[in-house]
Design an enzyme around this catalytic site. Sequence first.
Site, mmCIF file in Angstrom:
data_model
loop_
_atom_site.group_PDB
_atom_site.id
_atom_site.type_symbol
_atom_site.label_atom_id
_atom_site.label_comp_id
_atom_site.label_asym_id
_atom_site.label_seq_id
_atom_site.Cartn_x
_atom_site.Cartn_y
_atom_site.Cartn_z
ATOM 1 N N GLY A 273 0.843 -1.182 0.000
ATOM 2 C CA GLY A 273 0.000 0.000 0.000
ATOM 3 C C GLY A 273 0.881 1.235 0.000
ATOM 4 O O GLY A 273 2.096 1.159 -0.218
ATOM 5 N N GLY A 274 0.272 2.386 0.251
ATOM 6 C CA GLY A 274 1.037 3.619 0.272
ATOM 7 C C GLY A 274 1.984 3.716 1.449
ATOM 8 O O GLY A 274 2.957 4.468 1.423
ATOM 9 N N VAL B 245 3.630 -5.938 2.722
ATOM 10 C CA VAL B 245 3.382 -7.082 3.604
ATOM 11 C C VAL B 245 3.953 -8.343 2.957
ATOM 12 O O VAL B 245 3.736 -8.603 1.767
ATOM 13 C CB VAL B 245 1.872 -7.257 3.879
ATOM 14 C CG1 VAL B 245 1.645 -8.436 4.835
ATOM 15 C CG2 VAL B 245 1.271 -5.982 4.460
ATOM 16 N N LYS C 187 4.729 -6.802 8.226
ATOM 17 C CA LYS C 187 4.387 -5.524 7.598
ATOM 18 C C LYS C 187 5.595 -4.620 7.766
ATOM 19 O O LYS C 187 6.026 -4.351 8.891
ATOM 20 C CB LYS C 187 3.150 -4.904 8.257
ATOM 21 C CG LYS C 187 2.720 -3.578 7.614
ATOM 22 C CD LYS C 187 1.463 -3.028 8.268
ATOM 23 C CE LYS C 187 0.220 -3.704 7.778
ATOM 24 N NZ LYS C 187 -0.378 -3.079 6.597
ATOM 25 N N ASP D 12 -9.888 2.448 9.761
ATOM 26 C CA ASP D 12 -9.530 1.990 8.418
ATOM 27 C C ASP D 12 -10.044 0.571 8.182
ATOM 28 O O ASP D 12 -9.300 -0.324 7.791
ATOM 29 C CB ASP D 12 -8.017 2.061 8.208
ATOM 30 C CG ASP D 12 -7.630 2.052 6.726
ATOM 31 O OD1 ASP D 12 -8.477 2.433 5.889
ATOM 32 O OD2 ASP D 12 -6.490 1.678 6.412
#
Length: 274
Positions: free
Chosen positions: A27-28, A32, A47, A137
């Site tokens: 992701g940004g 992972v 992560k 989130d």
Amino acid sequence: MHTKPKSPVRVGTRLGKYRIERRLGAGGFATVYAAFDTLLGIKVALKIPSPELVSPQLLEEFRREARLTVQLDHPNILPIRDAAFIEGHFVIVSPMGERTLADRIQKRIGFELAFDYVSQLLEGVAYAHEQGVIHCDIKPENILLFEDNVIRLGDFGIAKAAQTTISGSGTGTLGHMAPEQAMGKPSTRSDVFSIGLIAYRIFSGKWPEYPFEWPLEGAAQLRRRAHGDLIAVIRKSLEVNPRHRYRDAPQMLSVFEQTRLKAIRFSRRNRVTG
């Protein structure tokens, strides 16, 4: 102070006691990896935030969030097993799921399993809300599937810490969060909205989009699969005005569970007659 990473993380290499087996996604904020703990002999997920984002400010924000979330002990919440610098990389370790809900919803999910997934999600978030923790989130990519169809919501604190630090404003992922959260005013009602989005997607096959005016795309499919009482719960969770939603996940869970028998009977009857 931490040192700069000695080398990039690569599949097939070792990072401390962890053997990197494959890349699961990025992701940004972080990448992972699936890894093997060579000391304990177990599979884990690592992560690893992008090194350029690991500032003292982010680490302090993460520590603050982690202190809250590490105390969340619930079967539907993914625990953080460890967080440390390994060879210059900041590594967050958690149990390894089989796949994400984002992967699973690419194929149709039977009604009763779908209902159970939403129920488990609500159970985990309700527990967090009772402890005074908001997720901020909730999205299919952050929901991991384990054996026996157990789901666990991950990224408690991690995403919030990262996005607060990086953006300095609203936390969350666009398209997955409530309107007021996008303006930097998250609350337990914002988590309710995100759960409503997932519930709508899992039962209708379509992802609701702004301005969230009914009937939403996929409404016909939703009506075919879901009892009216269940639809009413989802609709209330997706009210644009937060004051018109459930105040938190415990309240939504209570009302959601009250629809269980009707919803399952409706689904079974439709399956027989359809």
